[in-house]
Design an enzyme around this catalytic site. Structure first.
Site, PDB file in Angstrom:
ATOM      1  N   ASN A 152       0.835  -1.223   0.000  1.00 44.41           N
ATOM      2  CA  ASN A 152       0.000   0.000   0.000  1.00 44.41           C
ATOM      3  C   ASN A 152       0.867   1.269   0.000  1.00 44.41           C
ATOM      4  O   ASN A 152       0.342   2.372   0.103  1.00 44.41           O
ATOM      5  CB  ASN A 152      -0.975   0.005   1.184  1.00 44.41           C
ATOM      6  N   GLY A 205       4.007  -4.848   6.972  1.00 45.22           N
ATOM      7  CA  GLY A 205       3.772  -4.650   8.396  1.00 45.22           C
ATOM      8  C   GLY A 205       4.338  -3.328   8.848  1.00 45.22           C
ATOM      9  O   GLY A 205       5.038  -2.649   8.095  1.00 45.22           O
ATOM     10  N   SER A 233      10.752 -11.125  14.039  1.00 43.98           N
ATOM     11  CA  SER A 233      11.852 -10.278  14.480  1.00 43.98           C
ATOM     12  C   SER A 233      12.460 -10.819  15.762  1.00 43.98           C
ATOM     13  O   SER A 233      11.751 -11.400  16.601  1.00 43.98           O
ATOM     14  CB  SER A 233      11.288  -8.875  14.745  1.00 43.98           C
ATOM     15  N   TYR A 256       4.744  -3.644  19.238  1.00 46.21           N
ATOM     16  CA  TYR A 256       5.297  -4.202  17.993  1.00 46.21           C
ATOM     17  C   TYR A 256       5.740  -5.649  18.209  1.00 46.21           C
ATOM     18  O   TYR A 256       5.348  -6.552  17.471  1.00 46.21           O
ATOM     19  CB  TYR A 256       6.482  -3.349  17.512  1.00 46.21           C
ATOM     20  N   LYS A 295       4.130  -9.269  16.589  1.00 49.30           N
ATOM     21  CA  LYS A 295       4.857 -10.316  15.855  1.00 49.30           C
ATOM     22  C   LYS A 295       4.693 -11.652  16.578  1.00 49.30           C
ATOM     23  O   LYS A 295       4.525 -12.699  15.958  1.00 49.30           O
ATOM     24  CB  LYS A 295       6.352  -9.952  15.745  1.00 49.30           C
ATOM     25  N   TYR A 333      23.156  -8.573  22.350  1.00 48.43           N
ATOM     26  CA  TYR A 333      22.654  -9.881  21.943  1.00 48.43           C
ATOM     27  C   TYR A 333      23.072 -10.178  20.520  1.00 48.43           C
ATOM     28  O   TYR A 333      23.357  -9.280  19.735  1.00 48.43           O
ATOM     29  CB  TYR A 333      21.125 -10.019  22.094  1.00 48.43           C
TER      30      TYR A 333
END
Ligand code: NAD
Ligand code: UFG
Length: 334
Positions: A31, A80, A122, A146, A150, A296
């Site tokens: 979109n 997304g 993610s 968010y 997910k 991480y």
């Protein structure tokens, strides 16, 4: 034909190039809420092939029916919303696009008997991990709307795969995608002030922003700055093509980390970017960013074992490609 939702975006455009180069027909549904049609024109230019395009929203069943009336074999679902901070202020938008949009897509795929799906998730679903490197079975503690959107979409796909045998699904958990296509024709084109490190440094390097704020140098890391697993967007795209191949032979939902297995600090990224652009970049140490994790990185061994995929590009090539894109396109796709 492969349907790529969100195919005009940063990651989607790099996937489209590789799909076209591998000989697939590609249909993009987007979109353009966070991308521009120009990105797809450039994808066609790099690959020397045409893309089929439908402009529309994944929450619109009519447009999904139109997309899936093409001979689609599999769907790569990237469409997304993705900004952690924005999701705190607009949670409903995030659940609407990332959860309802995904549900809507699955229902449309069922109507059209398309059962192969690669889903963009993610590393944010892990939240603050107790140990590194992060394996796929590390407990999930998403810490923002968010991340939870997910996580919810992953749960829906998991339940779906248990309920009907013919679904073949790969959930890919990306670590920190950066870099750009080596041609300099496509790359990340953030709107407004970039939230993420690499696009922000790029804009400091191009003179658009005066200096980088480094969010904290008192973390328990060798130089005190935060460490992440940065992965070149081209490697990430290659992981999707490997997933498309793997899902044909799999009877269960696969969840796979896409990362390099190595962490780099903010300082290391800044130094590598300085080498790429050939000048010193201004920075200032500021307070830690709320919600940030100290360090991480991924354990990507499942990706190697199941997909036969390994990240190949190092931090310097991520910075070199990012800088080439920034230098050639100071105003993005305009
Ligand atoms: P992006 O914003 O560049 O691309 C997303 C694309 O989806 C855009 O082209 C946008 O216009 C389109 N889109 C958004 N809402 C839509 C809707 N309702 N209907 C149709 N199209 C819609 O983002 P990206 O970085 O390419 O990310 C792609 C996917 O990967 C996202 O799902 C994101 O959550 C996930 N992801 C991204 C990162 C990252 O750091 N970039 C990390 C982990 C996961
Ligand atoms: N950072 C700075 N200054 C900045 C921006 C970032 O010092 O201007 C630091 C952060 O504190 C962190 C590191 O750079 O230590 C990386 O930050 P990013 O914002 O680039 O990336 P994050 O790891 O915070 O998050 C990103 C996406 C998430 C996604 C996650 C894993 O924003 O959506 O990667 O994929 F979940």
């Amino acid at each position: 034909m492969i349907l790529v939702t969100g195919g005009a975006g940063y990651i989607g455009s790099h996937i489209c190039v590789q799909l076209l180069q591998a000989g697939h027909e590609v249909l993009v549904l987007d979109n353009f809420s966070n991308s521009k049609p120009e990105a797809l024109r450039r994808v066609e230019c790099i690959a020397g092939k045409k893309i089929h395009l439908l402009e529309g929203d994944i929450r619109d069943s009519t447009i999904l029916d139109r997309a899936l009336s093409h001979p689609v074999r599999a769907v790569i679902h990237l469409a997304g919303l993705k900004a952690v901070g924005e999701s705190v202020n607009k949670p409903v938008d995030y659940y609407s696009v990332n959860v309802t949009g995904t549900l809507n897509l699955i229902q449309a795929m069922q109507r059209h008997q398309v059962y192969q799906l690669v889903f963009s998730s993610s590393a944010t679903v892990y939240g603050t991990p107790e140990t590194v490197p992060i394996k796929e079975d590390t407990p999930l503690h998403p810490e923002s709307p968010y991340g939870r959107s997910k996580w919810m979409a992953e749960q829906i796909l998991h339940d779906l795969s248990l309920s009907v045998a013919n679904w073949k699904i790969v959930v890919l958990r990306y670590f920190n995608p950066v870099g750009a296509h080596p041609s300099g024709l496509i790359g990340e084109d953030p709107s407004g002030v970039p939230n993420n490190l690499m696009p922000y440094i790029s804009q400091v390097a191009s003179g658009k922003r005066p200096l980088l704020q480094i969010y904290g140098n008192d973390y328990p890391t060798p130089d005190g700055t935060g460490i992440r697993d940065y992965i070149h967007v081209e490697d990430l795209a290659a992981g999707h093509l490997a997933a498309l191949t793997a899902l044909k032979h799999s009877n269960e939902l696969l969840t796979i980390n896409l990362g390099t297995g190595h962490g780099h600090s903010v300082m290391e990224v800044l130094n590598a970017y300085e080498s790429a652009c050939g000048s010193k970049l201004s920075y200032q140490i500021s307070a830690r960013r709320p919600g940030d994790v100290a360090f991480y990185w991924a354990d990507p061994s499942q990706a190697t074992k199941i997909l036969g995929w390994t990240a190949r590009k190092d931090l310097q090539s991520m910075c070199n490609d990012s800088w080439r894109w920034q230098k050639l396109n100071p105003n993005g796709f305009c």
